[in-house]
Design an enzyme around this catalytic site. Sequence first.
Site, PDB file in Angstrom:
ATOM      1  N   SER A   1     -22.419 -30.192  72.376  1.00  0.00           N
ATOM      2  CA  SER A   1     -22.397 -30.318  73.826  1.00  0.00           C
ATOM      3  C   SER A   1     -23.495 -31.257  74.282  1.00  0.00           C
ATOM      4  CB  SER A   1     -22.589 -28.953  74.489  1.00  0.00           C
ATOM      5  OG  SER A   1     -23.912 -28.485  74.295  1.00  0.00           O
ATOM      6  N   ASP A   2     -23.246 -31.938  75.397  1.00  0.00           N
ATOM      7  CA  ASP A   2     -24.359 -32.579  76.077  1.00  0.00           C
ATOM      8  C   ASP A   2     -25.272 -31.462  76.578  1.00  0.00           C
ATOM      9  OD1 ASP A   2     -26.017 -34.445  77.268  1.00  0.00           O
ATOM     10  OD2 ASP A   2     -24.387 -35.545  78.225  1.00  0.00           O
ATOM     11  N   TRP A   3     -26.485 -31.809  76.943  1.00  0.00           N
ATOM     12  CA  TRP A   3     -27.499 -30.813  77.266  1.00  0.00           C
ATOM     13  C   TRP A   3     -27.158 -30.090  78.574  1.00  0.00           C
ATOM     14  CZ3 TRP A   3     -27.657 -32.989  73.024  1.00  0.00           C
ATOM     15  CH2 TRP A   3     -28.679 -32.844  72.101  1.00  0.00           C
TER      16      TRP A   3
ATOM     17  N   ALA B   1     -24.120 -28.868  79.121  1.00  0.00           N
ATOM     18  CA  ALA B   1     -22.713 -29.132  79.446  1.00  0.00           C
ATOM     19  C   ALA B   1     -21.804 -28.005  78.995  1.00  0.00           C
ATOM     20  CB  ALA B   1     -22.265 -30.444  78.803  1.00  0.00           C
TER      21      ALA B   1
END
Length: 872
Positions: A291-293, A295
């Site tokens: 995941s993006d941070w 997200a």
Amino acid sequence: MQLKHAAYWLPVLAARAAPADDPQHHQITKRDLAYSPPHYPSPWMNPEADGWEEAYAKARAFVSQMTLLEKVNLTTGVGWAAEQCVGQVGAIPRLGLRSLCMHDSPLGIRGTDFNSAFPSGQTTAATFDRGLIYRRGYAIGKEAKGKGVDVILGPVAGPLGRAPAAGRNWEGFSPDPVLTGVGMSESIKGIQDAGTIACAKHFIGNEQEHFRQAGEARGYKFNITESSSSNIDDRTMHELYLWPFADAVRAGVGSVMCSYQQINNSYGCQNSEALNGLLKNELGFQGFIMSDWQAQHTGAASAVAGLDMSMPGDTEFNTGLSYWGANLTLAVLNGTVPAYRIDDMAMRIMAAFFKVKKTIDLEPINFSFWTLDTYGPIHWAAKKGYRQINYHVDVREDHGSLIREIGAKATVLLKNSGSLPLNKPKFLVVVGEDAGPNLNGPNSCNDRGCDNGTLAMGWGSGTSNYPYLVTPDAALQAQALKDGSRYESILTNYATSQTKALVSQANVTAVVFVNADSGEGYINVDGNLGDRKNLTLWKGGDNLIKNVSSWCPNTIVVIHSVGPVLITDWYKNPNITAILWAGLPGQESGNSITDVLYGKVNPSGRSPFTWGATREGYGADVLYTSNNGNGAPQQDFTEGVFIDYRYFDKANTPVIYPFGHGLSYTTFKYSNLVVQKQNAGPYQPTTGSTTPAPTFGNYSTNLTEYLFPSNQFPYIYQYIYPYLNVSDPKKASADPRYGQTAEQFLPPHAVDNASQPLLRSSGGNSPGGNKGLYDVLYTVTADITNTGKIVGDEVVQVYVSLGGPDDPKVVLRDFGKLRIEPGQTTQFKGKLTRRDLSYWDVGVQDWVVNGYEKTVFVGKSSRDLELSAKLQ
């Protein structure tokens, strides 16, 4: 909910194809496309995938030894600022594996010292040079490995560059999917050959900063409750945004980062169609999705939708709470997340690891992202574990020379009426703040969140600290002193009277430096919330150019920018004798532009985007205001595949400088185009099924065995662990829904582990899609002659007209860079694959070569196509 592709898309296409005055046209609008069908179960790894066989075997041997707690530890981040890197997962000390380090950025290592600051991806793409792109990737990967980074968070294909004002376009390569695909492929090969895992990001449709995160938008006083939705139709998704990610998968990328925003109203990191369907099934991606941070928005739902690693692990920064961690442990124990899924997560992480790393004996992490102090707490958020955390390891080697070379070869000579190259000018005057230093130091603004002095990178997480920054003023002054030229500079845009007095003197060659900046949405620079407010030059740059050129008949303009700017008002001025775009060239900025201005390097950069006359001419733009009440803003990609030069061609709009344009100090002649058909076999749709999902190891269901082992090590505040706090499962989860079965709240088939049919478009054992797509159908050759007096590099570009009524006029399909001596003729060799000549058929759900007449063009830009031939 079980809508199949053809059943869903065919009526949509019929409605879109109906005339505007037909009632059917209004029955299904573009907003009706904003639905993402479910795709379950999450595909498991293929032990026979090309290039992954050895890594799979090593991963299987390793994961088979792991306990459930260790698998959860490997897949869950330990929390924001819990360790040294921008993101880390838990260690597996019993098996000798230290915590894996995930760290920014696409152009160098973020937040450290004694590292290099490379040119941006967009700038590097302007070289149109596969070898240079690879060498840059290798150097970045090597520096990352030297710091102890295991996964470098780059390269970038999202944003692709749909909207020219989008803040992070400069981190990627180009709005053209083929050029970006080459940038992704060569960068990934370089990074991973150097021993660091690459992470292709941001998957997918992440095309602007506004509204990408609801919380960030609320911080800017926007009243929304959910992040924006990128609404993309199936054909556009495949032919435009998915294309470079297919190249990334084909190149063997180890990880992919899912994006913040929603895709057709389903969050990117739990969008089963994007993660399970497109990436893991159709493209056959064998690595892991992180995941993006922040997200990640769900626990079990994101797991079954295909997410493999949660970053940074906590639900929000420094809460100490996690969707995974202990909750994932419980979800596996109670069957909500099937055992094969946690095993597949661990397998994918370790397979990517062994594909690149070969051994678990890793270099220590020798820096801390959170401070440059030598000593400090290893657990930064908790302020625990005081020790030496920065060893100030110098990983730069001779990369400065590579950076200088890329910066020079990426510089695009847009206009030259004869004033360049410079040859010991009598009086050289340099004007503009962009030529000089940031008076507070090049790293004084956090993550480069300002525009002070010369611009050599944008702002945000995609940055790195400069080890030094050579300004244009310093480099040009050194050259002028060497030549015996008179030299003066005015390093502000606003000293009007002083500038007029200086450049109005006799024998002046004036070089004006201007810029335009942008970056990531968490930083606001002068009201630019990541995305640019406009496409004009910053700090009165246009007025500076107009003034200087009105006073000096030999004015040269150098633009440092994050993408196209509007130059309509002044580019034709005859007193402006040359215009150069130098992009974001990194630490050797001044040396690179000096090399080009003085002819030490013959310019060979080509514009990786179109220079339009107006902002409206691009057809697509940033959504700056919410259009859905306080719900998720809806970003409708109504332009389809028609972005950048494709849109200008469709609208038949004049451009100032086309995509692929760039001049040289010599001239080239094109001749003798030959297109030869190859003996490729017919396309074979993939058939058959996968094996059933494998599992590795059994788990005890005795919850007391999963309690935090306080007798073994101390608890660290806000650290994310896989352990339970209590043996009562409902209390441990703190979830009022605990006890519901997977069937009660997960989509149908989400936990299936039986063999699954392969998509006809998938690659089977060939990552990147059906291997028949990459069969070479035609070879293309042409003779290129250097008709000038000096050696030069020519970028030969191959475009194709696919011929259909819904196809762009031309699309780039191949290119090559040739170094040719004066008077010499060199043969260019290109190729066209089946994918190059296909379109995505939404009914068949596969790539199809249609029956329309196709034409191949070879030329110098998208609108300078000297040679053409019909395909048989």
